[in-house]
Design an enzyme around this catalytic site. Structure first.
Site, mmCIF file in Angstrom:
data_model
loop_
_atom_site.group_PDB
_atom_site.id
_atom_site.type_symbol
_atom_site.label_atom_id
_atom_site.label_comp_id
_atom_site.label_asym_id
_atom_site.label_seq_id
_atom_site.Cartn_x
_atom_site.Cartn_y
_atom_site.Cartn_z
ATOM 1 N N LYS A 1 -68.513 6.812 -96.149
ATOM 2 C CA LYS A 1 -69.826 6.166 -96.216
ATOM 3 C C LYS A 1 -69.819 4.937 -97.111
ATOM 4 O O LYS A 1 -70.481 3.940 -96.811
ATOM 5 C CB LYS A 1 -70.903 7.158 -96.663
ATOM 6 C CG LYS A 1 -71.136 8.230 -95.610
ATOM 7 C CD LYS A 1 -72.479 8.905 -95.704
ATOM 8 C CE LYS A 1 -72.629 9.814 -94.483
ATOM 9 N NZ LYS A 1 -73.808 10.651 -94.497
ATOM 10 N N LYS B 1 -66.604 12.490 -84.127
ATOM 11 C CA LYS B 1 -67.656 13.513 -84.075
ATOM 12 C C LYS B 1 -68.977 12.877 -83.650
ATOM 13 O O LYS B 1 -69.206 11.682 -83.901
ATOM 14 C CB LYS B 1 -67.802 14.216 -85.427
ATOM 15 C CG LYS B 1 -68.475 13.409 -86.522
ATOM 16 C CD LYS B 1 -68.994 14.290 -87.670
ATOM 17 C CE LYS B 1 -69.914 13.469 -88.573
ATOM 18 N NZ LYS B 1 -70.699 14.223 -89.519
ATOM 19 N N LYS C 1 -74.995 10.595 -86.245
ATOM 20 C CA LYS C 1 -76.117 9.653 -86.159
ATOM 21 C C LYS C 1 -75.695 8.260 -86.600
ATOM 22 O O LYS C 1 -76.345 7.284 -86.287
ATOM 23 C CB LYS C 1 -77.308 10.143 -86.962
ATOM 24 C CG LYS C 1 -77.013 10.356 -88.418
ATOM 25 C CD LYS C 1 -78.269 10.721 -89.154
ATOM 26 C CE LYS C 1 -77.980 11.329 -90.496
ATOM 27 N NZ LYS C 1 -77.967 12.770 -90.508
HETATM 28 P P1 ATP Z 1 -73.790 11.370 -90.726
HETATM 29 O O1 ATP Z 1 -73.089 10.972 -89.486
HETATM 30 O O2 ATP Z 1 -74.639 10.305 -91.310
HETATM 31 O O3 ATP Z 1 -72.892 12.059 -91.699
HETATM 32 P P2 ATP Z 1 -74.630 13.663 -89.367
HETATM 33 O O4 ATP Z 1 -74.976 13.236 -88.022
HETATM 34 O O5 ATP Z 1 -73.286 14.261 -89.635
HETATM 35 O O6 ATP Z 1 -74.845 12.449 -90.314
HETATM 36 P P3 ATP Z 1 -75.983 15.411 -91.253
HETATM 37 O O7 ATP Z 1 -77.416 15.367 -91.575
HETATM 38 O O8 ATP Z 1 -75.032 14.893 -92.270
HETATM 39 O O9 ATP Z 1 -75.742 14.681 -89.862
HETATM 40 O O10 ATP Z 1 -75.545 16.879 -90.893
HETATM 41 C C1 ATP Z 1 -76.372 18.017 -90.795
HETATM 42 C C2 ATP Z 1 -75.533 19.224 -90.403
HETATM 43 O O11 ATP Z 1 -75.004 19.041 -89.096
HETATM 44 C C3 ATP Z 1 -74.312 19.456 -91.308
HETATM 45 O O12 ATP Z 1 -74.159 20.846 -91.554
HETATM 46 C C4 ATP Z 1 -73.159 18.946 -90.510
HETATM 47 O O13 ATP Z 1 -71.958 19.615 -90.818
HETATM 48 C C5 ATP Z 1 -73.603 19.256 -89.087
HETATM 49 N N1 ATP Z 1 -73.023 18.342 -88.124
HETATM 50 C C6 ATP Z 1 -73.254 17.005 -88.046
HETATM 51 N N2 ATP Z 1 -72.578 16.447 -87.036
HETATM 52 C C7 ATP Z 1 -71.901 17.459 -86.442
HETATM 53 C C8 ATP Z 1 -71.029 17.531 -85.311
HETATM 54 N N3 ATP Z 1 -70.725 16.465 -84.607
HETATM 55 N N4 ATP Z 1 -70.526 18.733 -84.967
HETATM 56 C C9 ATP Z 1 -70.834 19.845 -85.681
HETATM 57 N N5 ATP Z 1 -71.655 19.843 -86.750
HETATM 58 C C10 ATP Z 1 -72.181 18.682 -87.138
#
Ligand code: ATP
Ligand code: LTN
Length: 338
Positions: free
Chosen positions: A116, A199, A202
């Protein structure tokens, strides 16, 4: 007996508005299941959200939206404690103590921080982003949670939580429960539909491969139908050579409960097209009631706020007791009654 249940805690940031399918399958779905068997605490972590600049009005709206979506997925405020992190100031208070027990190098090794901060650049990277995992450790330790349901990307933060908790216990005497990550292998990582090497996230550069739960279902259905798959024809789970197809099978399986092996069997001899079309239907069918329930809470913000106020009160009772104990052990002079 309810008091003998193991405790779980997890959090999700109120950023990006809608949750995506990775958030749901990787984390939130487990939260819903665990409220039946565990003493469950779930937070919308707005303090974490401001480690990246947020518009104040949008942050308020996203916080309600996140809570409404959590209720929409099936969290039940009579079965779990759902609250907003900033409503329980003890998290930030404990985080300060934990900051003073965390090594600079230790925090600098967090891969999420490295990713980040690289995206934000040196000037855009705040000290808040650097200590983000320490606040997360405080979130978990303050409830003495045994388990933390998250996606695979959070494993390192849970390890840090254990290390910091252990350090506190060693220095000041047994205080905190050391938590275990609770990561379901099958859906620990959902990949981007357009780029199965990354992955679903967002913060991805293109929105085309992300399935947002609050989007019009027809829009998401189209994303499934145009998901990137390899050039072969055989429907077979193989993360190495068929990452796109394997991701679709994982999602299909997670949404229906049908095992990947059964899906391979079901689609034997078929091309990728029918699988994608069927998955688009499976998703549309699943997401419709979720959206309707979420909308009901969004339409009644007073009820939503009432649920969150009740959650904060329950959470605070636990958090305040742990904080008082920790403060005492650290050697802070108790404030005398005036
Ligand atoms: P960023 O990409 O900004 O890190 P994010 O999309 O990963 O955000 P978060 O709010 O950080 O979203 O994650 C919320 C929860 O969703 C966390 O427990 C994270 O491990 C899970 N998570 C996020 N993306 C995935 C994914 N692609 N597959 C499985 N779990 C996920
Ligand atoms: N960093 C987590 C969000 C989070 C969290 C927590 C998860 C903040 N505090 C406590 C589990 C437990 C993320 O999902 N990106």
């Amino acid at each position: 007996m309810a008091t003998q249940r193991l405790r779980v805690l997890s959090g999700i940031q109120p950023t990006a508005g809608s949750f995506h399918l990775g958030n749901y399958l990787g984390a939130v779905r487990q939260w819903v299941a665990l409220q039946e068997t565990h003493d469950a605490f779930y937070a919308v972590v707005d303090l974490h959200a401001i480690t990246i600049p947020q518009d104040p009005e949008e942050l308020r709206a996203s916080t309600r939206l996140a809570a409404a979506q959590l209720l929409g997925t099936g969290l039940d405020p009579t079965r779990c404690t759902l609250f907003v992190q900033s409503h329980v100031p003890e998290h930030a208070q404990l985080a300060w103590v934990m900051n003073c027990l965390t090594g600079f190098g230790e925090a600098a090794r967090m891969t999420q921080f490295k990713d980040k901060s690289a995206k934000q650049g040196t000037e855009g990277t705040t000290v808040g982003l650097f200590t983000y995992p320490v606040l997360q450790a405080a979130d978990i330790l303050i409830y003495n949670a045994h388990r933390v349901p998250v996606g695979e990307d959070q494993r390192q933060h849970i390890e840090l939580t254990r290390d910091v908790g252990e350090r506190f216990n060693a220095r000041y005497g047994p205080t905190f429960t050391l938590p275990e990550p609770y990561i379901l292998k099958e859906a620990a990582k959902i990949y981007d539909l357009q780029d199965p090497a990354i992955k679903m996230s967002k913060s991805a550069s293109s929105p085309k491969g992300i399935v947002w739960l609050m989007d019009e279902p027809a829009k998401s259905a189209k994303k499934f139908r145009s998901a990137v798959t390899d050039t072969g024809t055989e429907i077979r789970f193989d993360r190495e050579t068929k990452p796109g197809l394997s991701n679709l099978l994982t999602i299909y399986s997670a949404l229906t409960g049908i095992s990947v092996a059964e899906l391979e069997e079901k689609f034997t001899g078929q091309l990728y097209g029918p699988l994608k079309t069927e998955l688009a239907e499976v998703f549309t069918h699943w997401v419709a009631p979720f959206r309707a329930r979420t909308q009901e809470y969004l339409d009644d913000p007073a009820e939503l706020d009432r649920i969150l106020a009740e959650g904060a009160e329950k959470a605070r009772a636990h958090a305040a007791a742990t904080l008082a104990d920790a403060y005492e052990k650290v050697g802070f002079l108790p404030a005398a009654q005036a």
